[in-house]
Design a protein around this motif. Structure first.
Motif, PDB file in Angstrom:
ATOM      1  N   ARG A  52       5.277  31.906   7.692  1.00 57.54           N
ATOM      2  CA  ARG A  52       4.747  30.541   7.644  1.00 57.54           C
ATOM      3  C   ARG A  52       3.221  30.551   7.734  1.00 57.54           C
ATOM      4  O   ARG A  52       2.529  29.812   7.027  1.00 57.54           O
ATOM      5  N   LEU A 100      -0.005  24.267  13.042  1.00 61.79           N
ATOM      6  CA  LEU A 100       1.283  23.607  12.874  1.00 61.79           C
ATOM      7  C   LEU A 100       1.143  22.152  13.308  1.00 61.79           C
ATOM      8  O   LEU A 100       0.535  21.860  14.335  1.00 61.79           O
ATOM      9  N   LYS A 143      11.218  22.428   6.055  1.00 55.03           N
ATOM     10  CA  LYS A 143      10.689  21.098   5.754  1.00 55.03           C
ATOM     11  C   LYS A 143       9.379  21.200   4.987  1.00 55.03           C
ATOM     12  O   LYS A 143       9.133  20.443   4.041  1.00 55.03           O
ATOM     13  N   GLU A 144       8.542  22.144   5.393  1.00 56.12           N
ATOM     14  CA  GLU A 144       7.270  22.339   4.691  1.00 56.12           C
ATOM     15  C   GLU A 144       7.507  22.862   3.281  1.00 56.12           C
ATOM     16  O   GLU A 144       6.847  22.435   2.325  1.00 56.12           O
ATOM     17  N   PHE A 172       1.204  28.775   4.794  1.00 54.24           N
ATOM     18  CA  PHE A 172       0.626  27.456   5.046  1.00 54.24           C
ATOM     19  C   PHE A 172      -0.479  27.430   6.103  1.00 54.24           C
ATOM     20  O   PHE A 172      -0.997  26.365   6.413  1.00 54.24           O
ATOM     21  N   TRP A 190       6.527  20.992  -0.200  1.00 51.09           N
ATOM     22  CA  TRP A 190       5.710  21.716  -1.186  1.00 51.09           C
ATOM     23  C   TRP A 190       6.421  21.788  -2.530  1.00 51.09           C
ATOM     24  O   TRP A 190       5.800  21.597  -3.583  1.00 51.09           O
TER      25      TRP A 190
END
Length: 244
Positions: free
Chosen positions: A57, A65, A200-201, A61, A205
């Protein structure tokens, strides 16, 4: 860890869209670690699995967070920001296959839960029995005064000690964050689930990226692969040119 292209991420997202969280986690790891056999990734203790997902992650990204949570007391929607380091625990070396402990006159050997255990319990009808079923799978032996015992024979205090020791051996498997509500001053701990968080991210995306593909393909006649091969900055430039 391999670098994942937009094609890789979209393939993982599409394959895992209707899959359970346990399978989504493994799909991400299999894409990021193609050099490791899938069965070895599935056998990783849950905390080691989640530690790798946290690292993935961060690579995809960034280090920060941002989570949205509803206060359980007043229902206020809260936004909290924290770094990956604040939810990163445990060692990075090879995990121990077996652990041993003594409690209440019992000698116990156990291993840590993994994705294979979660898969085996997915069809469990009674959710309240899941913790017991998981312990049964992970408890390798119980001895007292030289005799073999069973899980159901253990006193509750010994079971509690076993659960606590398993948590200490794999701290990344149960990460919690401290939250304070500015509206009602309520304080509580919330579970941080990296699997649902990163998915979810990835979902957000993927929908955003596919929309960009649609807009640029419609405007310029480019194929999906041509659009995805553009850098994010060039893609945004062309989107601005068409007023998107």
């Amino acid at each position: 860890m391999s670098s994942l292209t937009p094609f890789d991420l979209l393939r993982v997202w599409e394959t895992g869209y209707a899959r359970p969280p346990r399978r989504r986690a493994l799909l991400l790891l299999e894409a990021a670690h193609p050099e490791e056999p899938p069965e070895e990734l599935a056998a990783l203790p849950i905390g080691r699995r989640d530690g790798r997902l946290l690292k993935l992650r961060e690579r995809l990204f960034g280090r920060e967070l941002v989570a949205l949570t509803d206060c359980p007391e007043c229902g206020q929607r809260l936004e909290s920001a924290f770094s990956v380091d604040s939810v990163r625990f445990g060692g990075q070396g090879p995990p121990e296959e077996e652990h041993a402990m003594k409690a209440g006159g019992y000698s116990l050997r156990f291993r840590l839960p993994n994705s294979l255990d979660l898969a085996a319990l997915e069809g469990e009808a009674e959710e309240a029995l899941l913790p017991k079923r998981l312990l049964e799978r992970c408890l390798l032996s119980v001895r007292r005064r030289g005799r073999e015992e069973k899980l159901e024979d253990l006193p509750s205090k010994v079971v509690e000690a076993l659960v606590r020791r398993m948590g200490e051996a794999d701290p990344q498997a149960d990460v919690r964050t401290r939250l304070d509500c500015p509206s009602c001053s309520h304080q509580w701990e919330a579970v941080f689930d990296i699997v649902s968080f990163i998915w979810k991210e990835l979902d957000a995306w993927a929908w955003r990226t596919l929309r960009e593909v649609h807009l640029l393909a419609s405007a310029y006649g480019w194929s999906e692969s041509q659009v995805l091969s553009l850098s994010p900055w060039r893609r945004q430039f062309y989107l601005k040119c068409i007023g998107a």
